[in-house]
Design an enzyme around this catalytic site. Sequence first.
Site, mmCIF file in Angstrom:
data_model
loop_
_atom_site.group_PDB
_atom_site.id
_atom_site.type_symbol
_atom_site.label_atom_id
_atom_site.label_comp_id
_atom_site.label_asym_id
_atom_site.label_seq_id
_atom_site.Cartn_x
_atom_site.Cartn_y
_atom_site.Cartn_z
ATOM 1 N N CYS A 120 10.397 -103.615 -6.896
ATOM 2 C CA CYS A 120 10.239 -102.589 -7.889
ATOM 3 C C CYS A 120 9.183 -102.966 -8.873
ATOM 4 O O CYS A 120 8.799 -102.156 -9.591
ATOM 5 C CB CYS A 120 11.493 -102.287 -8.588
ATOM 6 S SG CYS A 120 13.123 -101.872 -7.433
ATOM 7 N N HIS A 266 12.109 -99.658 -15.761
ATOM 8 C CA HIS A 266 12.243 -99.561 -14.582
ATOM 9 C C HIS A 266 13.431 -98.479 -14.428
ATOM 10 O O HIS A 266 14.354 -98.690 -15.032
ATOM 11 C CB HIS A 266 12.501 -100.529 -13.728
ATOM 12 C CG HIS A 266 12.814 -100.521 -12.230
ATOM 13 N ND1 HIS A 266 12.349 -99.526 -11.494
ATOM 14 C CD2 HIS A 266 13.844 -101.010 -11.475
ATOM 15 C CE1 HIS A 266 12.897 -99.575 -10.080
ATOM 16 N NE2 HIS A 266 13.831 -100.576 -10.297
ATOM 17 N N ASN A 296 16.402 -94.438 -7.915
ATOM 18 C CA ASN A 296 15.556 -95.728 -7.968
ATOM 19 C C ASN A 296 14.555 -95.533 -6.924
ATOM 20 O O ASN A 296 15.066 -95.680 -5.681
ATOM 21 C CB ASN A 296 16.443 -96.926 -7.724
ATOM 22 C CG ASN A 296 15.743 -98.234 -7.848
ATOM 23 O OD1 ASN A 296 14.364 -98.231 -8.047
ATOM 24 N ND2 ASN A 296 16.251 -99.499 -7.799
HETATM 25 N N1 ACO Z 1 31.012 -94.738 -4.616
HETATM 26 C C1 ACO Z 1 32.115 -95.170 -4.902
HETATM 27 N N2 ACO Z 1 32.478 -96.653 -4.947
HETATM 28 C C2 ACO Z 1 31.367 -97.532 -4.904
HETATM 29 C C3 ACO Z 1 30.316 -97.210 -4.643
HETATM 30 C C4 ACO Z 1 30.030 -95.762 -4.473
HETATM 31 N N3 ACO Z 1 28.652 -95.351 -4.243
HETATM 32 N N4 ACO Z 1 29.587 -98.194 -4.464
HETATM 33 C C5 ACO Z 1 30.240 -99.225 -4.861
HETATM 34 N N5 ACO Z 1 31.647 -98.582 -5.023
HETATM 35 C C6 ACO Z 1 32.710 -99.600 -5.358
HETATM 36 C C7 ACO Z 1 32.529 -100.782 -4.619
HETATM 37 O O1 ACO Z 1 33.103 -101.159 -3.149
HETATM 38 C C8 ACO Z 1 33.657 -101.737 -5.458
HETATM 39 O O2 ACO Z 1 34.841 -101.565 -5.342
HETATM 40 P P1 ACO Z 1 36.028 -102.788 -5.090
HETATM 41 O O3 ACO Z 1 35.999 -103.058 -6.605
HETATM 42 O O4 ACO Z 1 37.097 -102.057 -4.769
HETATM 43 O O5 ACO Z 1 35.393 -103.896 -4.338
HETATM 44 C C9 ACO Z 1 33.412 -101.110 -6.658
HETATM 45 O O6 ACO Z 1 32.873 -99.636 -6.541
HETATM 46 C C10 ACO Z 1 32.204 -101.692 -7.706
HETATM 47 O O7 ACO Z 1 32.436 -101.593 -8.920
HETATM 48 P P2 ACO Z 1 31.625 -102.265 -10.108
HETATM 49 O O8 ACO Z 1 31.011 -103.805 -9.404
HETATM 50 O O9 ACO Z 1 32.449 -102.246 -11.206
HETATM 51 O O10 ACO Z 1 30.366 -101.494 -9.868
HETATM 52 P P3 ACO Z 1 29.149 -101.461 -11.334
HETATM 53 O O11 ACO Z 1 29.698 -100.937 -12.497
HETATM 54 O O12 ACO Z 1 28.755 -102.910 -11.231
HETATM 55 O O13 ACO Z 1 28.276 -100.336 -10.453
HETATM 56 C C11 ACO Z 1 26.303 -100.547 -9.184
HETATM 57 C C12 ACO Z 1 27.552 -100.650 -9.275
HETATM 58 C C13 ACO Z 1 25.872 -99.047 -9.636
HETATM 59 C C14 ACO Z 1 25.442 -101.016 -8.010
HETATM 60 C C15 ACO Z 1 25.579 -101.446 -10.305
HETATM 61 O O14 ACO Z 1 25.668 -102.818 -10.206
HETATM 62 C C16 ACO Z 1 24.214 -101.652 -10.368
HETATM 63 O O15 ACO Z 1 23.567 -100.494 -10.795
HETATM 64 N N6 ACO Z 1 23.368 -102.478 -10.032
HETATM 65 C C17 ACO Z 1 21.916 -102.813 -10.158
HETATM 66 C C18 ACO Z 1 21.532 -102.113 -8.879
HETATM 67 C C19 ACO Z 1 20.263 -101.990 -9.039
HETATM 68 O O16 ACO Z 1 19.637 -101.208 -9.983
HETATM 69 N N7 ACO Z 1 19.566 -102.642 -8.183
HETATM 70 C C20 ACO Z 1 18.234 -102.377 -8.082
HETATM 71 C C21 ACO Z 1 17.305 -103.036 -9.360
HETATM 72 S S1 ACO Z 1 16.091 -103.898 -8.783
HETATM 73 C C22 ACO Z 1 15.418 -102.790 -7.712
HETATM 74 O O17 ACO Z 1 15.115 -101.661 -8.292
HETATM 75 C C23 ACO Z 1 14.903 -103.326 -6.531
#
Ligand code: ACO
Length: 339
Positions: A120, A266, A296
């Site tokens: 990114c 970003h 993203n």
């Molecule tokens: N719909 C429903 N539930 C979901 C989904 C979805 N699309 N995706 C994950 N879940 C569930 C998981 O299975 C997990 O369930 P479990 O607890 O039963 O195992 C739970 O939701 C995960 O919950 P959290 O970890 O509390 O979720 P969080 O609040 O951390 O949000 C997210 C997850 C959105 C992925 C967040 O961590 C995030 O945005 N991380 C950064 C990701 C990112 O931006 N990456 C790119 C940056 S670098 C780049 O751009 C290359």
Amino acid sequence: MGLLKKKNNMIILGLGHFVPEDILTNKQLEQMVDTSDEWITTRTGIKARRIVKKGVACSDLAYNASKNALENAKLDPIDITHIIVGTFTSDYCAPATACVLQAKLGSKKCEMAIDIAAGCSGFTYGLELARGIVFNKPEAKVLVVGSEVCSSRMNFKDRNTCVLFGDGAGAAIVTGHMNGYPQVISQVIDIELKTIGELGHLLMVGLEGGSAEPLALGQRVSEKYFTRMKGREVFKHAVRNMTEISEHILKKNNLTSQDLDLFIPHQANYRIIEAVAKKMNIPMEKVFINVDRYGNTSAASIILALSEAYSYGRIQKGDLVLLATFGAGFTVASAILKF
Ligand code: ACO
């Protein structure tokens, strides 16, 4: 004004962006994976993303964004001397998407065309490379592009990733020579970069298909071919590193966050953006957001946001703008622009 005196100076002559017309909404994703509009919206702020039609490649989005930037800069493709494309979804392994783009644009005087794999941060890393080029050749006109068909590397059965990403492109034309360009948009005051390769395993694409795990003839790809991420870990590092590098570049330039007119981080997740802004004491009114509409778009994200902010009039003459990016690698980058 003649040649820019200061070593670090570089100017932007034009900005452009392009997104495909097809919209994939959270409601539509509900039909594809076990997710909900409510989950996606509250966890990420994303409502929709753009997705290419079958057969549209990274270079096609890059071409449209570049044409838009050339038009805004009042330049022709023949004026371009260097092309840098930041992407993790290049058309092919070889030739580089930058070479494909050079041919599509008809930039016959182009000396160098390369791709950058910096996740990114690809656009911002490209901007730093352009700064080196215009330092050596101030008359160079460098086309720096961020372009992604993220949908080509998404597993639409993996709800952890497929709801987060979208397709799009942005482009900037930069030079070190101010003569004869009344349409100068902005000056690049400084750029700062950081790489944290030790944490690369937290966000990977193509665990198979590269030389570390080549595919054999006839072998079908598995889920390892697509984007995989430890979301919570990535979240933490994104907030910490974008904040640190932004505070550092401001300090280095004797600025504080109070001096900023606009912060463009970003566009990965609204909560990441909000957390960085809060840590830096920047009110959300001074933060540009389009993650709700595009998700993203990886290397395209920052330049798509910058170009939109400029074309929508969110940036005025005299404004000081801070960019911050974080991506697979991990790669971290920040830049200060004066409009
Ligand atoms: N719909 C429903 N539930 C979901 C989904 C979805 N699309 N995706 C994950 N879940 C569930 C998981 O299975 C997990 O369930 P479990 O607890 O039963 O195992 C739970 O939701 C995960 O919950 P959290 O970890 O509390 O979720 P969080 O609040 O951390 O949000 C997210 C997850 C959105 C992925 C967040 O961590 C995030 O945005 N991380 C950064 C990701 C990112 O931006 N990456 C790119 C940056 S670098 C780049 O751009 C290359």
